[in-house]
Design a protein around this motif. Structure first.
Motif, PDB file in Angstrom:
ATOM      1  N   LEU A  57       0.944  -1.241  -0.013  1.00  0.00           N
ATOM      2  CA  LEU A  57       0.018  -0.031  -0.089  1.00  0.00           C
ATOM      3  C   LEU A  57       0.846   1.075   0.040  1.00  0.00           C
ATOM      4  CD1 LEU A  57      -2.950   1.157   0.198  1.00  0.00           C
ATOM      5  CD2 LEU A  57      -2.629   1.039   2.867  1.00  0.00           C
ATOM      6  N   ALA A  58       0.539   2.083  -0.862  1.00  0.00           N
ATOM      7  CA  ALA A  58       1.410   3.396  -1.029  1.00  0.00           C
ATOM      8  C   ALA A  58       1.587   4.272   0.304  1.00  0.00           C
ATOM      9  CB  ALA A  58       0.784   4.303  -2.081  1.00  0.00           C
ATOM     10  N   HIS A  59       2.546   4.736   0.567  1.00  0.00           N
ATOM     11  CA  HIS A  59       2.793   5.544   1.708  1.00  0.00           C
ATOM     12  C   HIS A  59       1.865   6.492   1.929  1.00  0.00           C
ATOM     13  CE1 HIS A  59       5.021   9.044   0.356  1.00  0.00           C
ATOM     14  NE2 HIS A  59       5.459   8.246  -0.518  1.00  0.00           N
ATOM     15  N   PRO A  60       1.477   7.308   1.074  1.00  0.00           N
ATOM     16  CA  PRO A  60       0.398   8.386   1.324  1.00  0.00           C
ATOM     17  C   PRO A  60      -0.878   7.811   2.112  1.00  0.00           C
ATOM     18  CG  PRO A  60       1.254   8.731  -0.861  1.00  0.00           C
ATOM     19  CD  PRO A  60       1.695   7.629  -0.210  1.00  0.00           C
ATOM     20  N   TYR A  61      -1.443   6.585   1.742  1.00  0.00           N
ATOM     21  CA  TYR A  61      -2.528   6.043   2.276  1.00  0.00           C
ATOM     22  C   TYR A  61      -2.013   5.467   3.741  1.00  0.00           C
ATOM     23  CZ  TYR A  61      -3.885   6.602  -2.512  1.00  0.00           C
ATOM     24  OH  TYR A  61      -4.099   7.065  -3.679  1.00  0.00           O
ATOM     25  N   ARG A  62      -0.986   5.022   3.895  1.00  0.00           N
ATOM     26  CA  ARG A  62      -0.742   4.244   5.260  1.00  0.00           C
ATOM     27  C   ARG A  62      -0.390   5.531   6.258  1.00  0.00           C
ATOM     28  NH1 ARG A  62       1.498  -0.693   3.647  1.00  0.00           N
ATOM     29  NH2 ARG A  62       2.112  -1.092   5.616  1.00  0.00           N
ATOM     30  N   THR A  63       0.006   6.739   5.616  1.00  0.00           N
ATOM     31  CA  THR A  63       0.015   8.093   6.502  1.00  0.00           C
ATOM     32  C   THR A  63      -1.529   8.230   6.842  1.00  0.00           C
ATOM     33  OG1 THR A  63       1.728   8.872   5.140  1.00  0.00           O
ATOM     34  CG2 THR A  63       0.574  10.248   6.600  1.00  0.00           C
ATOM     35  N   MET A  64      -2.492   8.233   5.903  1.00  0.00           N
ATOM     36  CA  MET A  64      -4.040   8.386   6.676  1.00  0.00           C
ATOM     37  C   MET A  64      -4.554   7.504   7.414  1.00  0.00           C
ATOM     38  SD  MET A  64      -5.033  10.904   4.569  1.00  0.00           S
ATOM     39  CE  MET A  64      -6.713  10.941   4.440  1.00  0.00           C
ATOM     40  N   ILE A  65      -3.934   6.306   7.311  1.00  0.00           N
ATOM     41  CA  ILE A  65      -4.290   5.336   8.341  1.00  0.00           C
ATOM     42  C   ILE A  65      -3.842   5.419   9.616  1.00  0.00           C
ATOM     43  CG2 ILE A  65      -4.298   2.803   8.931  1.00  0.00           C
ATOM     44  CD1 ILE A  65      -4.639   2.198   5.695  1.00  0.00           C
ATOM     45  N   LEU A  66      -2.328   5.685   9.793  1.00  0.00           N
ATOM     46  CA  LEU A  66      -1.970   5.843  11.027  1.00  0.00           C
ATOM     47  C   LEU A  66      -2.100   7.445  11.604  1.00  0.00           C
ATOM     48  CD1 LEU A  66       2.034   5.348   9.573  1.00  0.00           C
ATOM     49  CD2 LEU A  66       0.761   4.177  11.476  1.00  0.00           C
ATOM     50  N   ARG A  67      -2.680   8.409  10.925  1.00  0.00           N
ATOM     51  CA  ARG A  67      -3.157   9.563  11.463  1.00  0.00           C
ATOM     52  C   ARG A  67      -4.554   9.115  12.203  1.00  0.00           C
ATOM     53  NH1 ARG A  67      -2.121  13.796   6.471  1.00  0.00           N
ATOM     54  NH2 ARG A  67       0.130  13.909   6.778  1.00  0.00           N
ATOM     55  N   ALA A  68      -5.352   8.286  11.458  1.00  0.00           N
ATOM     56  CA  ALA A  68      -6.719   7.973  12.117  1.00  0.00           C
ATOM     57  C   ALA A  68      -6.169   6.989  13.354  1.00  0.00           C
ATOM     58  CB  ALA A  68      -7.509   7.158  11.176  1.00  0.00           C
ATOM     59  N   MET A  69      -5.241   6.347  13.363  1.00  0.00           N
ATOM     60  CA  MET A  69      -4.897   5.574  14.690  1.00  0.00           C
ATOM     61  C   MET A  69      -4.439   6.563  15.684  1.00  0.00           C
ATOM     62  SD  MET A  69      -2.783   2.320  13.182  1.00  0.00           S
ATOM     63  CE  MET A  69      -2.721   1.396  14.538  1.00  0.00           C
ATOM     64  N   GLU A  70      -3.754   7.521  15.401  1.00  0.00           N
ATOM     65  CA  GLU A  70      -3.151   8.494  16.475  1.00  0.00           C
ATOM     66  C   GLU A  70      -4.426   9.190  17.209  1.00  0.00           C
ATOM     67  OE1 GLU A  70      -1.170  12.631  16.622  1.00  0.00           O
ATOM     68  OE2 GLU A  70      -1.344  11.984  14.616  1.00  0.00           O
ATOM     69  N   THR A  71      -5.562   9.481  16.250  1.00  0.00           N
ATOM     70  CA  THR A  71      -6.587  10.079  16.693  1.00  0.00           C
ATOM     71  C   THR A  71      -7.270   9.263  17.687  1.00  0.00           C
ATOM     72  OG1 THR A  71      -6.992  11.269  14.659  1.00  0.00           O
ATOM     73  CG2 THR A  71      -8.836  11.249  16.009  1.00  0.00           C
ATOM     74  N   VAL A  72      -7.483   8.140  17.267  1.00  0.00           N
ATOM     75  CA  VAL A  72      -8.254   6.926  18.183  1.00  0.00           C
ATOM     76  C   VAL A  72      -7.354   6.730  19.319  1.00  0.00           C
ATOM     77  CG1 VAL A  72      -8.884   4.623  18.406  1.00  0.00           C
ATOM     78  CG2 VAL A  72      -9.450   5.896  16.442  1.00  0.00           C
ATOM     79  N   VAL A  73      -5.990   6.637  19.333  1.00  0.00           N
ATOM     80  CA  VAL A  73      -5.303   6.406  20.555  1.00  0.00           C
ATOM     81  C   VAL A  73      -5.140   7.440  21.581  1.00  0.00           C
ATOM     82  CG1 VAL A  73      -2.677   6.337  21.238  1.00  0.00           C
ATOM     83  CG2 VAL A  73      -3.776   4.936  19.434  1.00  0.00           C
ATOM     84  N   SER A  74      -5.000   8.937  20.888  1.00  0.00           N
ATOM     85  CA  SER A  74      -5.314   9.996  21.731  1.00  0.00           C
ATOM     86  C   SER A  74      -6.417  10.220  22.527  1.00  0.00           C
ATOM     87  CB  SER A  74      -4.735  11.261  20.591  1.00  0.00           C
ATOM     88  OG  SER A  74      -3.770  11.409  20.189  1.00  0.00           O
ATOM     89  N   SER A  75      -7.554   9.968  21.836  1.00  0.00           N
ATOM     90  CA  SER A  75      -8.919  10.008  22.592  1.00  0.00           C
ATOM     91  C   SER A  75      -9.257   8.792  23.417  1.00  0.00           C
ATOM     92  CB  SER A  75     -10.201   9.998  21.501  1.00  0.00           C
ATOM     93  OG  SER A  75      -9.793  10.796  20.609  1.00  0.00           O
ATOM     94  N   HIS A  76      -8.481   7.619  23.468  1.00  0.00           N
ATOM     95  CA  HIS A  76      -9.000   6.492  24.232  1.00  0.00           C
ATOM     96  C   HIS A  76      -7.781   5.928  24.837  1.00  0.00           C
ATOM     97  CE1 HIS A  76     -13.218   6.675  23.176  1.00  0.00           C
ATOM     98  NE2 HIS A  76     -12.711   7.052  21.711  1.00  0.00           N
ATOM     99  N   ILE A  77      -6.860   6.426  25.122  1.00  0.00           N
ATOM    100  CA  ILE A  77      -5.435   6.152  25.546  1.00  0.00           C
ATOM    101  C   ILE A  77      -5.682   5.231  26.762  1.00  0.00           C
ATOM    102  CG2 ILE A  77      -4.793   8.156  26.819  1.00  0.00           C
ATOM    103  CD1 ILE A  77      -2.592   5.617  25.102  1.00  0.00           C
ATOM    104  N   SER A  78      -6.671   5.674  27.699  1.00  0.00           N
ATOM    105  CA  SER A  78      -6.952   4.973  29.028  1.00  0.00           C
ATOM    106  C   SER A  78      -7.688   3.581  28.856  1.00  0.00           C
ATOM    107  CB  SER A  78      -7.592   6.001  29.817  1.00  0.00           C
ATOM    108  OG  SER A  78      -8.891   6.371  29.244  1.00  0.00           O
ATOM    109  N   ASP A  79      -8.178   3.603  27.728  1.00  0.00           N
ATOM    110  CA  ASP A  79      -9.162   2.398  27.273  1.00  0.00           C
ATOM    111  C   ASP A  79      -8.231   1.284  26.834  1.00  0.00           C
ATOM    112  OD1 ASP A  79     -11.144   3.725  28.395  1.00  0.00           O
ATOM    113  OD2 ASP A  79     -11.940   4.153  26.314  1.00  0.00           O
ATOM    114  N   LEU A  80      -6.926   1.417  26.600  1.00  0.00           N
ATOM    115  CA  LEU A  80      -6.374   0.258  25.889  1.00  0.00           C
ATOM    116  C   LEU A  80      -5.572  -0.592  26.791  1.00  0.00           C
ATOM    117  CD1 LEU A  80      -4.453   2.293  22.973  1.00  0.00           C
ATOM    118  CD2 LEU A  80      -6.681   1.368  22.914  1.00  0.00           C
ATOM    119  N   ASP A  81      -5.541  -1.498  26.543  1.00  0.00           N
ATOM    120  CA  ASP A  81      -4.747  -2.544  27.417  1.00  0.00           C
ATOM    121  C   ASP A  81      -3.127  -2.731  26.951  1.00  0.00           C
ATOM    122  OD1 ASP A  81      -4.710  -4.224  25.289  1.00  0.00           O
ATOM    123  OD2 ASP A  81      -6.566  -5.345  25.829  1.00  0.00           O
TER     124      ASP A  81
END
Length: 1631
Positions: A57-81
């Motif tokens: 998968l081309a790196h621009p799309y990988r970048t988009m997915i990683l940014r979505a992951m960053e958003t989810v992690v930032s919002s729910h860091i306390s919910d992660l095991d």
């Protein structure tokens, strides 16, 4: 099921991440984040798996997915095991280091994920990152970057790791060969140092309070050694900046002895970077940190570096600023911060360096140094306290600098000094004087764009900055009060500070008020101890004089008067109470006006009245004499401002007039005469005003002083050759004489009237007469003006009637000499004007002038003014004003002469003088002569006194002279000619015995005709002349007719052809109105018609032709009509005129109209033909005879006189012409006329254009106008109906608008018109049936059918047309039947079944392929539903609802809109009886209505709003109805997403069982052809899912919905794809 389904949704979205549209990509990311809000672990796992599975998968799309992951992690860091965190950390680490090359966006996104996880799981992150940060091998760039960012984002978590990180990193520094890697290490060291410093600053909150700075000192120093000694020498600018950024915070962590040891090398090394970098902010910031670190450890070696530091920093502050970017601004702040540090530790060295720089002549050096001085004064006030004298003395040379940038910097330094007590020191007065001097700068001398500086008001000029500084210092710095008061008063009187008066006055007012609050003693000025202050007399004179020009200098008049009022106790103790009343009145007057609206003369009079009142209150001769002395002293100060000096002269005259000491008065007058600048015209006028004002109280002294001055040496010129250079030049003496003469004039004008008569000849005019021999223009003007003033003074005296002016004739002759000496063809000086004005006053005095002298006077003045050539266009306004003033003076002189002989003979004399000019071949002379004549006649009329009924014997002669000029080529002449005739008619009425205020209706008509004379169209102009002749004929006495005619015949040869023609018109009119010869000459007129009609276009020939045709038609109507119809088409202007002549008599007109109607309907209206040559489509050509008859009807009906005949034949004419219009639509001209038109295209004068339909429309319009229906024509015109009638596409609408206008404005005509139109039901022409049906259908839209009892017959007639073969007729029948709802709503129930049957029949019409009949039926049903009986409606309700449902999604906008709107009406009539029956239909229609709110066509969206508002109550839930009412109001903007969200929420709350049905219907619209509707469908689906409870999930087929949305993700429209992605994110609800 939840987890697999979330995974499936995530996978669908992840597959869509490769969309090409950035907005869709963002929406997909948003949907992933939305899924992550509900199931963060599942979404993160899906993303992780997807990235592992799609290695390519081309790196621009990988970048988009990683940014979505960053958003989810930032919002729910306390919910992660920990397991999930480890997986994410491992993925991000792998993504970050997958490739060795830098791919910034991708690797940065991965790094950000690690930083986000590190906020909670710092240990796990560090474990992973440190695994890739091993000794002996260079790490990946973003590994280092991640460590740096972790240090910044989690200080307390990272600092404990720093010791081991630094120990690992230090060997790597030597291994880093690439600048990019080195930059990363520098960034890391910077953040590590900053985090450590923050940790140490907050030890009370730190997890390990035992951490000390020493822990890091050794490692930091080792890193420092590499950075400073090796990397700082790099050629790469980016690396050098990164190094210097790191060195700043690192310096605080170095051991004290090491820092002290390194400073001699560190500071020069950092300073050297200034020469290598354009952007120096980071260098300055780091330098400031290093300096702070050095000062904090008490460095002794810093002293040795000061010179280099100061030089480098000073160079930075002096660099010209080319940009206002944030970095540039920040750099200057950092440099100034460095100076603050140095000022606190070494103030002496700093000032020793800075102050000599102020002596430099270089602008940049001086401005930069001043900025530093200002900053140091503010930021190191305590250190600078003892240095104040040195700093003040160093400002000596900058104060002399003329550069605007330097000035602005100096002003800002002085402002800082004022706040810190510098100006209280010796030398502070010079600073205050400097500020005032800058306030006095002229605004126009300011530069447009001073250099931008963050702390300088870059857009303000030096003057603006100085003004604001002076005011702020005066009002906000309390310690400056005793410095500025009363010192600022010294600046009021010097002329060089004039520009600063307004700010000075405002500051002084504030200071004085503050002093007054302290106490009276503190406020009073001690002049003994302040010898440099201006005296009260000087202040009064200055402030009063500058107030004469009140709006100059930002409103210095109001400011001066306020200061004067505040200083009243220092001016004179008695003035306080009076000025408290008078000064506010003056200020109020200024507030009520602007510079443009203020009358300068009135304002000066108010100021002089204020001065007189002040002098009266003081009433102290000594004080008054002192004031006058001061005023005289200040006169030279105003040599450059003539207006103010002129006013000051008036003030001197006023003050001397109030003085009681004659010696003082004479002494001052003598000095004024001797010192005045007589060469200046304004000064001569001012001095003369002074003498005049003074003469009101000291007439004898003023005259004596003038006499003495005339005898003085000033007027003696030696003839000896050796004395020639001692004497004044002749020109100079002439100017002095001018002053003296003006003084005599003003004395005469202003002296008391009871005293002036005795002295006017003996003392005033006797001295003036000595100088009449002059050739000097200025002296001439002064002589004339003085004579004028003296004459006016005599006239205004109560004893003027008994005064015998012995030298009157001599003065008049002298004035005439002056006038004759002027060039006859140009006007350059006001000598003529003033001389004639003088003669005007002289004429009214006794004795009367001889007739010969009077004639010479009139002739000379007329010749002097009338022959002056007009100024070319674009000449200055002053010249135009001079000409107008001169003309007014001539008018006044002639009326003054006429006033002495108000008789017909006296008037005749005046007119004889003007007659040559009235007949002049030059237009400008005629217009002037007529203007003068009109003025004289008005004056004669106003002063007419008839003691006996005597004839006005020369009336005919005078009217004959003026009346032809009503057609002059010059519009102004025409206007004046009418005014003359108007006045002459009233003069005749006066001589007949009527009172002066009598108003004659006939004569008054002339004034209304004046407007017609402005019109350039000769036809309008000569028609107006004809009307004027009629008015003259009605009021002219019989005995004057012959003289008038003879005079008019003379005018036939007038050089102006227009006047010649006007004379012809007036002769003919007079003969027709008053003579019997016209009837005898009828044969001759007919003969002229036959012989001259084609040869001439003269008006009298055309009139004769009209009359002849009228006579012939009275006896041979049919023959004349046939003959005229046989003429060529189109009719030429002569033929049209002859046709209109046939409408002069009603009975004749009726015959003519009847014949034309018969000829128009005798033949078929058109013939079918084939279009010319290639086209095979059939065409239509008009038949000739009906076309000619239509044109003739138009011409006859255009005549106003045809009205009675039109009324008689109204219904026949209306019906025939309306149907004629319909059957000529698209009809061409006969082929013979087409050929004729083609031949005439190139001719010089093309005949009138001819078009069959337009001819019929024009005839119909003319018929309505003549029939008294102007309002019908006007209404149809305003609605564009006439234009619509002419076109095939708009004809039907045009007929409708015509019928509507007829119903509203011509109701009584309709029964017969309707009867005439009903007969056309069987017409063979379909278009005629359509036209008549459209007309009759629209009549049912008006209540007039009830008033005229036409309803039943109209209904029957329309019902009979229901089966017409024409779909248009059937459609119009339905429209007409529905119109009953508007005109007769009460009758609908009676005819309900019939109407509903007709409408439903229209819905089911199968012979209309375009559904237009069905459309009309739906529109009609919508109008009728509320009016029919409920029992009639119930049986058809469901049938109608089902029948119209397919139209909701019709491709035609009209059908969608009408069907949806009808659905709303069906809902409305269901309220309260049949809701249960109709609920199913409402539910079925709900989704289409909601989605069509996004329809691309506004009518459809409006219909949906309407229908939904009415559907609400049938859903039987008030909340839902309330939402519809709130969001869907007409004219209100709709936020569709917000509305849909609220609606779906309530639907799912109240109708959860409908989820499956609504979702299934929404799926249908996923394939809509309209993009906006296609995008709305997934939105609706998403909101339904969002608000549905999980237990209702079985109603929907999630697989089907997901598949449909997956298809929409491939839609060509980005908006649709984005909405599909958004909805996919919401499906997590059912997961």
């Amino acid at each position: 099921m939840a987890e697999p389904y979330v995974k499936k949704l995530s996978t669908v979205l992840l597959e869509a991440i490769t969309d090409k549209d950035p907005l869709v990509q963002e929406q997909v990311c948003g949907a992933l984040c939305a899924l992550g809000e509900a199931q963060p672990a599942e979404v993160l796992r899906a993303c992780e798996e997807y990235l592992w599975q799609h290695e390519k998968l081309a790196h621009p799309y990988r970048t988009m997915i990683l940014r979505a992951m960053e958003t989810v992690v930032s919002s729910h860091i306390s919910d992660l095991d920990k397991d999930m965190a480890r997986a994410v950390i491992f993925l991000a680490s792998s993504e970050m280091t997958r490739v060795k090359d830098l791919v910034c966006d991708w690797q940065q996104a991965a790094s950000n994920v690690l930083v986000a996880v590190g906020k909670q799981f710092i240990g796990l992150v560090m474990e992973e990152v440190l695994s890739k940060f091993q000794p002996g091998a260079l790490p990946h760039y973003f590994v280092v970057q991640t460590l740096a960012n972790l240090a910044a984002s989690n200080v307390f978590g990272m600092v404990p790791f720093l010791t081991s990180i630094l120990s690992t990193m230090l060997p790597m520094l030597g291994m880093a060969k690439h600048d990019t890697m080195r930059v990363a290490f520098c960034c890391a060291l910077q953040h590590f140092s900053e985090s450590t410093l923050e940790y140490l600053a907050n030890l009370d909150q730190a997890p390990d309070p035992t951490v000390r700075k020493d822990t890091f000192a050794t490692d930091i120093f080792s890193a420092y050694d590499i950075l400073f000694n090796h990397w700082l020498q790099s050629r790469e600018a980016k690396l050098r900046l990164a190094v210097v950024e790191a060195l700043g915070p690192m310096s605080h962590l170095l051991p004290s002895e090491k820092l002290e040891e390194q400073l001699p090398k560190l500071l020069p090394g950092v300073l050297a970077l200034y020469r290598k970098h354009a952007e120096t902010f980071h260098v300055s910031k780091s330098l400031g940190q290093i300096l702070e670190a050095a000062v904090s450890v008490g460095s002794r070696t810093l002293e040795a570096q000061l010179d280099a530091l100061l030089a480098a920093l000073h160079a930075q502050i002096c660099v010209p600023v080319e940009s206002s970017s944030p970095l540039v601004v920040s750099n200057r702040k950092e440099v100034l911060r460095c100076f603050t540090v140095l000022a606190c530790c070494s103030p002496d060295r700093l000032l020793a360096f800075l102050l000599p720089k102020l002596d430099a002549n270089n602008e940049r050096t001086r401005v930069g140094t001043l900025q530093v001085v200002r900053h140091v004064i503010n930021s190191a006030a305590s250190q600078m306290e003892v240095k104040k004298p040195f700093i003040l003395s160093s400002m000596r040379l900058p104060l002399l600098d003329t550069n605007s940038k330097v000035k602005r910097a100096v002003v800002q330094v002085i402002s800082a000094m004022a706040h810190h007590g510098y100006l209280e020191q010796p030398g502070g007065e010079a600073m205050v004087a400097y500020i005032v001097q800058q306030c006095a700068l002229p605004p126009e001398a300011e530069p447009q764009k001073p250099g931008p500086d963050s702390e300088d008001p870059a857009t303000d000029s030096v003057r603006d900055v100085s003004i604001s500084t002076l005011y702020l210092v005066s009002t906000t710095v309390d310690r400056m009060s005793h410095v500025l008061w009363p010192h600022l008063l010294e600046f009021l009187t010097p002329v060089r500070f004039t520009g600063a008066l307004t700010p000075l006055c405002r500051s002084l007012v504030h200071l004085a008020q503050k002093r007054e609050e302290v106490g009276a003693d503190a406020f009073l000025i001690q002049y003994d101890s302040n010898v440099t202050l201006p005296s009260p007399y000087a202040i009064t004179t200055r402030l009063l004089t500058v107030s004469s020009n009140p709006y100059l200098g930002d409103g210095r008049g109001a400011a001066s008067l306020r200061l004067l009022s505040v200083l009243h106790r220092n001016i004179h103790p008695l003035l306080g109470q009076r000025w408290a009343t008078t000064v506010p009145l003056l200020l109020e007057h200024l507030d009520e006006h602007t510079e443009e609206t203020l009358s300068q003369k009135e304002w000066e009079e108010r100021l002089l009245a204020f001065l007189r009142d002040t002098l009266a209150v003081v009433s102290d001769n000594t004080w008054i004499c002192q004031l006058s002395l001061e005023m005289c002293r200040q006169l030279p100060c105003y040599n450059g401002t003539p207006q103010e000096k002129n006013f000051l002269y008036k003030c001197i005259g006023t003050t001397l007039g109030a003085a009681s000491s004659k010696e003082v008065v004479r002494k001052h007058l003598q000095e004024l005469l001797e010192t005045a600048r007589h060469q200046e015209e304004a000064e001569r006028e001012g001095l003369a005003c002074c003498f005049g004002i003074c003469a009101t109280s000291h007439l004898d002294d003023v005259l004596a002083q003038l006499e003495d001055f005339m005898r003085s040496d000033v007027f003696r010129r030696s003839t000896g050759i050796f004395n020639i250079f001692k004497d004044r030049s002749e020109n100079e003496v002439e100017k002095v004489k001018s002053t003296l003469i003006l003084c005599y004039g003003h004395v005469a004008a202003r002296a008391p009237r009871e005293l002036v008569l005795a002295k006017v000849e003996s003392d005033i005019l006797r001295n003036i007469f000595q100088y009449f021999s002059t050739k000097d223009p200025a002296l001439k003007l002064c002589l004339i003006q003085s004579v004028c003033m003296a004459s006016q003074a005599i006239c205004s005296s109560a004893q003027a009637g008994s005064f015998h002016f012995s030298r009157k004739a001599e003065l008049v002759a002298q004035m005439m000499e002056f006038i004759k000496a002027e060039p006859p063809d140009s006007l350059r000086t006001p000598i003529r004007k003033k001389a004639m004005l003088a003669c005007t006053y002289l004429v009214s005095l006794e004795p009367a002038l001889e007739e010969r002298v009077q004639a010479d006077l009139i002739r000379g003045c007329l010749h002097s003014v009338m022959a002056v050539l007009p100024e070319p266009e674009g000449e200055e306004e002053r010249q135009e004003s001079l000409y107008l003033d001169t003309m007014h003076a001539l008018e006044d002189l002639l009326t003054s002469l006429l006033r002495r002989n108000v008789t017909p003979q006296g008037l005749q004399i005046m007119v004889e003088h003007l007659s040559p000019w009235i007949r002049s071949p030059r237009g400008h002379e005629r217009v002037r002569a007529l203007g003068l004549s009109a003025c004289l006649l008005r004056h004669f009329l106003e002063h007419l006194h008839v003691s006996a009924l005597v004839p006005f014997h020369n009336l005919g002669l005078l009217i004959g002279l003026f009346s032809p000029r009503c057609a002059d080529l010059w519009p102004a002449t025409r206007q004046e000619a009418v005014s003359c005739v108007h006045a002459l008619l009233y003069l005749q009425l006066g001589y007949e015995g009527f009172s002066r205020d009598y108003r004659d209706d006939v004569a008054e008509q002339l004034l209304a005709l004046k407007e017609g004379l402005v019109h350039p169209d000769p036809a309008v102009l000569f028609h107006t002349c004809h009307s004027i002749a009629q008015i003259i004929a009605k009021r002219l006495p019989p005995e004057q007719l012959i003289s008038l005619l003879l005079t008019l015949f003379e005018s036939l040869g007038d050089p102006d052809k227009n006047c010649s023609r006007a004379a012809t018109i007036m002769v003919n009119c007079l003969l027709r109105e008053r003579g019997s010869m016209l009837q005898e000459k009828v044969p001759e007129i007919v003969s002229v018609l036959r012989s001259k009609l084609q040869e001439t276009r003269e008006e009298h020939v055309l009139q004769a032709a009209q009359h002849s045709v009228y006579l012939l038609a009275s006896q041979h109507c049919a023959a004349v009509v046939s003959s005229l119809l046989g003429g060529p088409l189109p009719f030429d202007s002569h033929t049209c005129t002859l046709w209109r002549a046939l409408a002069l008599e009603p009975s004749l007109t009726t015959q003519v109209l009847g014949l034309l109607l018969e000829k128009m309907s005798r033949d078929v209206p058109f013939k079918e033909t084939r279009a010319f040559l290639l086209s095979s489509s059939p065409g239509r050509e008009a038949t000739l005879l009906p076309l000619a008859a239509t044109c003739a009807l138009h011409e006859v009906l255009s005549a106003l006189e045809s009205g009675p005949a039109v009324l008689e034949l109204y219904p026949q004419l209306f019906a025939a012409l309306l149907l004629r219009v319909s059957c000529t639509l698209g009809v061409l001209l006969p082929r013979s006329l087409q050929a004729k038109e083609r031949r005439s295209v190139g001719s010089a004068v093309a005949p009138k254009s001819l078009e069959p339909c337009s001819c019929a429309v024009d005839a119909l319009q003319a018929m309505l106008l003549r029939g008294g229906n102007e309002d019908v024509v006007r209404r149809v015109e305003l609605e564009g109906g006439w234009q619509l009638l002419r076109t095939s596409a708009g004809h039907e609408e045009g007929v409708t608008r015509l019928a509507s206008a007829m119903a509203k404005c011509a109701g009584p005509r309709l029964p017969l018109v309707m009867k005439a139109l009903v007969c056309t039901q069987s017409s063979v022409y379909e278009i005629q049936r359509v036209t008549s049906t459209a007309f009759l259908a629209e009549l049912l839209n008006s209540n007039v059918v009830n008033d005229l009892m036409l309803l039943e017959s109209l209904l029957d007639n329309l019902a009979a047309r229901q089966k017409d073969t024409s779909a248009s007729v059937r459609r119009l029948v339905l429209r007409g039947l529905a119109n009953i709802a508007s005109s007769s709503p009460e009758k609908v129930q009676a005819h309900g079944p019939q109407l509903l049957t007709a409408m439903i029949g229209g819905l089911d019409d199968r012979d209309d392929p375009h559904s237009l009949v069905a459309l009309e039926a739906m529109v009609g049903l919508a109008r009728l539903l509320e009016l029919v009986k409920r029992q009639d409606l119930r049986s058809v309700l469901l049938h109608v609802a089902i029948r119209i449902r397919p139209f909701f999604d019709s491709e035609k906008t009209e059908l969608r809109s009408a069907s949806i709107r009808l659905f709303g009406h069906l809902n409305q009539v269901c309220h309260g009886g049949c809701e249960d029956v109709f609920l199913e239909q409402v539910v079925a229609g709900l989704v289409p209505l909601l989605l069509h709110l996004q329809d691309p066509q506004a009518p459809v969206t409006n219909a949906c709003r309407f229908a939904l508002r009415l559907c609400g109550p049938n859903l039987q839930h008030e909340e839902l109805a309330a939402v519809f009412q709130k969001h869907l109001q007409e004219g209100r903007g709709l936020h569709f997403g917000e509305f849909l969200n609220a609606t779906c929420k309530l639907l799912m709350y109240h109708f959860p069982e409908l989820l499956g049905r609504l979702a299934a219907t929404s799926l249908f619209y996923f394939k809509s052809s309209w993009e906006d509707v296609r995008a709305a469908a997934p939105m609706l689906m998403g909101f339904l899912v969002l608000h549905a409870e999980p237990e209702h999930q079985p109603q929907v087929d999630l697989e089907q919905i997901t598949a449909a949305l997956q298809l929409l993700l491939k839609d060509p429209a980005p908006l649709v794809r984005a909405k599909a992605a958004e909805t996919l994110g919401r499906l997590v609800k059912f997961a």
